[in-house]
Design a protein around this motif. Structure first.
Motif, PDB file in Angstrom:
ATOM      1  N   ILE A  45      -7.630  -1.884  -1.191  1.00  0.00           N
ATOM      2  CA  ILE A  45      -7.541  -0.426  -1.113  1.00  0.00           C
ATOM      3  C   ILE A  45      -8.938   0.182  -1.141  1.00  0.00           C
ATOM      4  N   ASP A  83      -5.372  -6.473  -4.606  1.00  0.00           N
ATOM      5  CA  ASP A  83      -4.805  -5.234  -4.074  1.00  0.00           C
ATOM      6  C   ASP A  83      -5.773  -4.063  -4.213  1.00  0.00           C
ATOM      7  N   GLU A 122     -10.742   0.511   2.055  1.00  0.00           N
ATOM      8  CA  GLU A 122     -10.281   1.558   2.963  1.00  0.00           C
ATOM      9  C   GLU A 122     -10.623   2.960   2.486  1.00  0.00           C
ATOM     10  N   LYS A 134       0.819  -1.219   0.000  1.00  0.00           N
ATOM     11  CA  LYS A 134       0.000   0.000   0.000  1.00  0.00           C
ATOM     12  C   LYS A 134       0.846   1.259   0.000  1.00  0.00           C
ATOM     13  N   TRP A 166      -0.395   6.307  -6.461  1.00  0.00           N
ATOM     14  CA  TRP A 166      -1.415   5.787  -7.371  1.00  0.00           C
ATOM     15  C   TRP A 166      -0.881   5.695  -8.801  1.00  0.00           C
ATOM     16  N   ARG A 223       1.334   2.575  -8.922  1.00  0.00           N
ATOM     17  CA  ARG A 223       0.453   1.409  -8.794  1.00  0.00           C
ATOM     18  C   ARG A 223      -0.302   1.170 -10.099  1.00  0.00           C
TER      19      ARG A 223
END
Length: 159
Positions: free
Chosen positions: A113, A109, A116, A80, A84, A87
């Motif tokens: 995310i 993944d 959250e 994490k 962004w 990723r």
């Protein structure tokens, strides 16, 4: 390489079935094409047989491979710490590779995310694409419905 009736995975499009082989003339060039029916949206695509290796199309995984990937999906670590942008780049490359494990990692993944915080629109689109591909492959391997396959991909304990 493939035969009519083979189940395949076409990166960025999903699970499909080779329903035929046709000879077509396109821009003055005659070639043989695989006719592939994508199961998630009932779309039909043509892929030149000569370009099949460049397309990253692969056979659907076997049951054992899927079980290993589902274990990684539910128990693997999620990084994490990535921005962004980084990723997104990594996840895009994973999906384009067409590899089952890498696609499952993208789904895992991004779902973690998403549990959250809200994903940005680019990540949402990647998640939807990767999930569609993974669900389609699960359906073909296990002979189950879309709902049943989706239920197997629920995240219980984010890592």
């Amino acid at each position: 390489m493939f035969e009519i009736g083979n189940n395949i995975i076409y990166p960025m499009h999903g699970a499909g079935i080779i329903v035929g082989i046709e000879e077509k003339e396109i821009q003055g060039e005659v070639q043989n094409y695989y006719v592939i029916k994508i199961i998630t949206n009932n779309m039909q695509v043509l892929i030149p047989i000569n370009n099949i290796t460049n397309s990253h199309i692969r056979a659907v995984a076997d049951k054992l491979s899927m079980e290993v990937v589902l274990d990684i999906f539910h128990n693997g670590e999620t990084d994490k710490s990535l921005s962004w942008k980084h990723r997104y780049k990594i996840n895009s490359e994973k999906i384009k590779s067409g590899k089952l494990k890498e696609g499952a990692e993208v789904v895992r993944d991004l779902m973690r995310i998403e549990n959250e915080k809200n994903l940005n629109s680019s990540d949402k689109q990647l998640l939807n694409t990767a999930r569609k591909i993974l669900v389609g492959e699960l359906r073909l391997i296990r002979g189950i419905s879309e709902v049943q396959a989706t239920d197997l991909l629920k995240i219980n304990n984010p890592v």
